[in-house]
Each structure stands twice: as structure tokens, then as C-alpha cells.
Design a protein around this motif. Sequence first.
Motif, PDB file in Angstrom:
ATOM      1  N   ASP A  70      32.920  38.876  56.609  1.00 42.47           N
ATOM      2  CA  ASP A  70      32.214  38.411  57.806  1.00 42.47           C
ATOM      3  C   ASP A  70      31.897  36.920  57.715  1.00 42.47           C
ATOM      4  O   ASP A  70      32.076  36.174  58.691  1.00 42.47           O
ATOM      5  CB  ASP A  70      30.914  39.200  57.989  1.00 42.47           C
ATOM      6  N   VAL A  71      31.424  36.478  56.552  1.00 43.41           N
ATOM      7  CA  VAL A  71      31.073  35.064  56.366  1.00 43.41           C
ATOM      8  C   VAL A  71      32.311  34.181  56.496  1.00 43.41           C
ATOM      9  O   VAL A  71      32.306  33.165  57.207  1.00 43.41           O
ATOM     10  CB  VAL A  71      30.401  34.851  54.992  1.00 43.41           C
ATOM     11  N   GLU A  72      33.398  34.565  55.813  1.00 39.53           N
ATOM     12  CA  GLU A  72      34.612  33.748  55.849  1.00 39.53           C
ATOM     13  C   GLU A  72      35.214  33.718  57.250  1.00 39.53           C
ATOM     14  O   GLU A  72      35.743  32.691  57.688  1.00 39.53           O
ATOM     15  CB  GLU A  72      35.619  34.291  54.837  1.00 39.53           C
ATOM     16  N   THR A  73      35.135  34.846  57.967  1.00 40.88           N
ATOM     17  CA  THR A  73      35.644  34.888  59.338  1.00 40.88           C
ATOM     18  C   THR A  73      34.860  33.933  60.230  1.00 40.88           C
ATOM     19  O   THR A  73      35.437  33.185  61.031  1.00 40.88           O
ATOM     20  CB  THR A  73      35.563  36.318  59.896  1.00 40.88           C
ATOM     21  N   ALA A  74      33.533  33.933  60.086  1.00 37.17           N
ATOM     22  CA  ALA A  74      32.694  33.033  60.887  1.00 37.17           C
ATOM     23  C   ALA A  74      32.989  31.566  60.565  1.00 37.17           C
ATOM     24  O   ALA A  74      33.065  30.726  61.468  1.00 37.17           O
ATOM     25  CB  ALA A  74      31.222  33.348  60.643  1.00 37.17           C
ATOM     26  N   LEU A 135      50.068  43.022  51.233  1.00 41.57           N
ATOM     27  CA  LEU A 135      50.575  41.652  51.103  1.00 41.57           C
ATOM     28  C   LEU A 135      49.661  40.630  51.772  1.00 41.57           C
ATOM     29  O   LEU A 135      49.698  39.442  51.445  1.00 41.57           O
ATOM     30  CB  LEU A 135      51.983  41.560  51.712  1.00 41.57           C
ATOM     31  N   ALA A 136      48.831  41.085  52.716  1.00 43.50           N
ATOM     32  CA  ALA A 136      47.922  40.161  53.399  1.00 43.50           C
ATOM     33  C   ALA A 136      46.883  39.576  52.451  1.00 43.50           C
ATOM     34  O   ALA A 136      46.219  38.593  52.797  1.00 43.50           O
ATOM     35  CB  ALA A 136      47.231  40.870  54.559  1.00 43.50           C
ATOM     36  N   THR A 137      46.750  40.139  51.260  1.00 48.90           N
ATOM     37  CA  THR A 137      45.864  39.559  50.258  1.00 48.90           C
ATOM     38  C   THR A 137      46.362  38.185  49.813  1.00 48.90           C
ATOM     39  O   THR A 137      45.572  37.285  49.524  1.00 48.90           O
ATOM     40  CB  THR A 137      45.757  40.492  49.038  1.00 48.90           C
ATOM     41  N   ASP A 138      47.682  38.018  49.773  1.00 47.18           N
ATOM     42  CA  ASP A 138      48.274  36.784  49.239  1.00 47.18           C
ATOM     43  C   ASP A 138      48.926  35.893  50.288  1.00 47.18           C
ATOM     44  O   ASP A 138      49.291  34.760  49.968  1.00 47.18           O
ATOM     45  CB  ASP A 138      49.316  37.141  48.178  1.00 47.18           C
ATOM     46  N   TYR A 139      49.110  36.396  51.510  1.00 49.39           N
ATOM     47  CA  TYR A 139      49.778  35.612  52.548  1.00 49.39           C
ATOM     48  C   TYR A 139      48.861  35.444  53.756  1.00 49.39           C
ATOM     49  O   TYR A 139      48.006  36.290  54.026  1.00 49.39           O
ATOM     50  CB  TYR A 139      51.080  36.287  52.992  1.00 49.39           C
ATOM     51  N   ASP A 140      49.067  34.363  54.493  1.00 51.46           N
ATOM     52  CA  ASP A 140      48.290  34.135  55.712  1.00 51.46           C
ATOM     53  C   ASP A 140      48.733  35.067  56.835  1.00 51.46           C
ATOM     54  O   ASP A 140      47.910  35.546  57.615  1.00 51.46           O
ATOM     55  CB  ASP A 140      48.440  32.681  56.168  1.00 51.46           C
ATOM     56  N   VAL A 141      50.038  35.277  56.941  1.00 52.16           N
ATOM     57  CA  VAL A 141      50.592  36.165  57.962  1.00 52.16           C
ATOM     58  C   VAL A 141      51.659  37.040  57.312  1.00 52.16           C
ATOM     59  O   VAL A 141      52.496  36.533  56.548  1.00 52.16           O
ATOM     60  CB  VAL A 141      51.228  35.379  59.137  1.00 52.16           C
ATOM     61  N   VAL A 142      51.624  38.325  57.610  1.00 50.77           N
ATOM     62  CA  VAL A 142      52.620  39.264  57.116  1.00 50.77           C
ATOM     63  C   VAL A 142      53.271  39.945  58.314  1.00 50.77           C
ATOM     64  O   VAL A 142      52.577  40.561  59.142  1.00 50.77           O
ATOM     65  CB  VAL A 142      52.006  40.339  56.194  1.00 50.77           C
ATOM     66  N   ARG A 275      41.446  34.716  57.812  1.00 49.78           N
ATOM     67  CA  ARG A 275      42.615  33.855  58.002  1.00 49.78           C
ATOM     68  C   ARG A 275      43.118  33.910  59.439  1.00 49.78           C
ATOM     69  O   ARG A 275      43.657  32.922  59.960  1.00 49.78           O
ATOM     70  CB  ARG A 275      43.719  34.265  57.033  1.00 49.78           C
ATOM     71  N   ALA A 276      42.969  35.061  60.090  1.00 53.41           N
ATOM     72  CA  ALA A 276      43.417  35.198  61.480  1.00 53.41           C
ATOM     73  C   ALA A 276      42.665  34.270  62.418  1.00 53.41           C
ATOM     74  O   ALA A 276      43.143  33.964  63.521  1.00 53.41           O
ATOM     75  CB  ALA A 276      43.256  36.638  61.937  1.00 53.41           C
ATOM     76  N   GLU A 277      41.488  33.798  62.013  1.00 57.45           N
ATOM     77  CA  GLU A 277      40.696  32.890  62.846  1.00 57.45           C
ATOM     78  C   GLU A 277      41.158  31.440  62.728  1.00 57.45           C
ATOM     79  O   GLU A 277      40.789  30.600  63.559  1.00 57.45           O
ATOM     80  CB  GLU A 277      39.216  32.978  62.474  1.00 57.45           C
ATOM     81  N   ALA A 279      43.035  28.162  63.264  1.00 52.79           N
ATOM     82  CA  ALA A 279      43.791  27.719  64.434  1.00 52.79           C
ATOM     83  C   ALA A 279      45.289  27.695  64.156  1.00 52.79           C
ATOM     84  O   ALA A 279      46.103  28.087  64.999  1.00 52.79           O
ATOM     85  CB  ALA A 279      43.304  26.336  64.876  1.00 52.79           C
ATOM     86  N   VAL A 280      45.667  27.253  62.967  1.00 49.23           N
ATOM     87  CA  VAL A 280      47.086  27.144  62.650  1.00 49.23           C
ATOM     88  C   VAL A 280      47.728  28.534  62.515  1.00 49.23           C
ATOM     89  O   VAL A 280      48.882  28.734  62.901  1.00 49.23           O
ATOM     90  CB  VAL A 280      47.295  26.295  61.372  1.00 49.23           C
ATOM     91  N   VAL A 281      46.967  29.498  62.015  1.00 49.69           N
ATOM     92  CA  VAL A 281      47.496  30.868  61.919  1.00 49.69           C
ATOM     93  C   VAL A 281      47.649  31.460  63.312  1.00 49.69           C
ATOM     94  O   VAL A 281      48.667  32.110  63.621  1.00 49.69           O
ATOM     95  CB  VAL A 281      46.577  31.735  61.041  1.00 49.69           C
ATOM     96  N   ARG A 282      46.659  31.242  64.178  1.00 47.57           N
ATOM     97  CA  ARG A 282      46.769  31.745  65.548  1.00 47.57           C
ATOM     98  C   ARG A 282      47.972  31.129  66.256  1.00 47.57           C
ATOM     99  O   ARG A 282      48.648  31.805  67.046  1.00 47.57           O
ATOM    100  CB  ARG A 282      45.479  31.450  66.322  1.00 47.57           C
ATOM    101  N   ARG A 283      48.237  29.871  65.951  1.00 45.63           N
ATOM    102  CA  ARG A 283      49.389  29.194  66.577  1.00 45.63           C
ATOM    103  C   ARG A 283      50.695  29.850  66.132  1.00 45.63           C
ATOM    104  O   ARG A 283      51.594  30.091  66.951  1.00 45.63           O
ATOM    105  CB  ARG A 283      49.369  27.719  66.178  1.00 45.63           C
ATOM    106  N   VAL A 284      50.813  30.151  64.862  1.00 46.80           N
ATOM    107  CA  VAL A 284      52.040  30.768  64.344  1.00 46.80           C
ATOM    108  C   VAL A 284      52.208  32.178  64.902  1.00 46.80           C
ATOM    109  O   VAL A 284      53.317  32.578  65.310  1.00 46.80           O
ATOM    110  CB  VAL A 284      52.025  30.785  62.798  1.00 46.80           C
ATOM    111  N   VAL A 285      51.130  32.949  64.945  1.00 46.84           N
ATOM    112  CA  VAL A 285      51.225  34.311  65.484  1.00 46.84           C
ATOM    113  C   VAL A 285      51.620  34.280  66.954  1.00 46.84           C
ATOM    114  O   VAL A 285      52.437  35.090  67.418  1.00 46.84           O
ATOM    115  CB  VAL A 285      49.897  35.071  65.283  1.00 46.84           C
ATOM    116  N   ALA A 286      51.067  33.344  67.701  1.00 50.22           N
ATOM    117  CA  ALA A 286      51.433  33.219  69.116  1.00 50.22           C
ATOM    118  C   ALA A 286      52.918  32.928  69.272  1.00 50.22           C
ATOM    119  O   ALA A 286      53.585  33.475  70.168  1.00 50.22           O
ATOM    120  CB  ALA A 286      50.603  32.126  69.785  1.00 50.22           C
TER     121      ALA A 286
END
Length: 301
Positions: A70-74, A135-142, A275-277, A279-286
Motif C-alpha cells: 500500500d505504501v509503495e503504491t501510494a 515473475l512480477a516479483t522481478d519484472y516491471d511488466v509480465v 510498479r503499475a502506478e 507513469a512509464v509502466v502505464r505508458r508501456v502497458v497502454a
Amino acid sequence: MEHRHLVLLRELRDRGSVAAVAEAGFRTASAVSQQLRSAERDLGVALVRPHGRGVRLTDEALLLADAASDVETALERAQARLDEFRGAVAGRVRLAALPSAAEYLVPLVLAALADEPIDIELDDVDVSEEDFAQLATDYDVVVGHTMRARPPRRQGLSVQPVVREPLDVVVGAGHRWSRRRTLRPAEVIREPWIAPPRGYPFRTLVDTIERVTGERADVRHEVRDNRVVEALVVAGEGIALLPRFTTRPRADVRLLQLRDIDSARLVVAMSRRDRAERAVVRRVVAELQRAGAQVARDRSA
């Protein structure tokens, strides 16, 4: 209460052992154990208890591990808002992707982001459906896949749909069905099969065909690599299931639609919630989702 102690507990929860946490952080196991003892002193509660040859988190520790997420997400959400306000969406994204989906998604994503300060580090991985989440433990996006109609819920993970891709029955050009366009479960169940091991989504569809027909499939070969599957089909070793978007047209195989059953896989993008929060990860997922939509349109045209 220190943030680093919460992160340690989250890491121990996700990785399962002190040794795994130490290896991931390039530390010794004794250094991790020392940090655990320090956290126990600071927090005033027991955080681990002996379990076999290792340790297990206490209920208090599990509560704090959830709090770490929760803290890291915020924090990441706040940073993302600041980055977007400043127009500074940039950074490195570690991407792990299933080869049969990466083949048509990743080139489009890289092309779309070519002029942006986003560095994608790609690894291709082919594991069972359940192991993609780990794998999401070690990668930003799986990028993984499932035979479920909707993205599965995973504790601590953001799971976003990317594209639905039909799986077709593949037969050799000399097969008696080579002039057919569609098949039914009651027909295919009686053929010899080439399929992945249990736990892989394509095998899950074979399991579904078994349940629908009430018969057991004769799986002659358990193979993961789609190109090897094609070669075995051409050699007359059996029929198989292959993804429509990456199975290239060739003279010696035929792709046939499976009727009366949902035979599409769902390709998904998974990230840890914090990590999903970013901005760069959201850009890649989009961009992954845009690429999936483009491929689906092009292949259905």
C-alpha cells in the motif's frame, strides 16, 4: 516504523525464503537475517518463526507486508502524477513476455516508443500459467496468457487485458480434414494430440475438450515450442492447438476453427501494484494494449 523494514517483509512474502531475498538483493543470507532482527526490535513484534529449514512470516509480518504494498503504491502514484505534470514520462521498464505474444506485440511497442525516453529491457519467458504471476516479483511488466474469459485476480498484482487471440486446430496438409474449415470437440477428441504439459493454457483447452466430450485425449507428445509442434504435425504425429496471430501460412499445414467452445486465449499484462502506478509502466502497458488491438484488427480483416 521504517519503510525499508516493510519492503523486506514484502520481499520475504513474495520470494518465500531468506536465501531468495538475499540472492535478489545481492546480499548474504546472514545480512537479511540481521535486518529481520533489527526490524523485530524496532517494531516490537515477532516477524518470523521457524518452519522446516527456513522461516515463515508471522500474522503480524504478513499484515505489514501488505502495508508495504500500500505504501509503495501510494508513493509511485504520487511520483507518477508529478512526472506527468512535468511532462517527464521516462525511465527503464523490465519486460518479460511470452514468446508467442511478444512476437507480434513488442515490435509495435518499441516502434511506438522509439522517440520517447523509455528504455525497455526485454526477456522472453515460457512458463506455466501460474508461474507468470511469480515473475512480477522481478519484472516491471509480465506478458502472460490464460484461457479464462477475464483477467484472473492476483493478490498484490495489477492484471490488464491486452488482446484475445483464437487458438486453432492445426493439421497436416495430407490429413483427411485438410479441406475442412471448422471442427467440433467430439471430432478432435479422438485424434492423437501434441500438447504442452499440464498447467500451460493450451493444455487447459485440451482439458476443457475432455470435459465437454467426456472422453480422454490421447496426448502422444508434450511439447512447449510452437515450431516443434508444427513440425510434428507435418510429420503426421497428431493434431495440435496453435495461436492464430503467429502461426504463419505454409503449404504443409492447415488451421481449422474449433466450434462450440471458447477457444481463445487472453493475453494479459501483469505488474506489482506499486510498479503499475509508475507513469512509464502505464505508458508501456497502454502501448501493449494498442498493439494488441491493432493486430486483432489486422488479422481479422
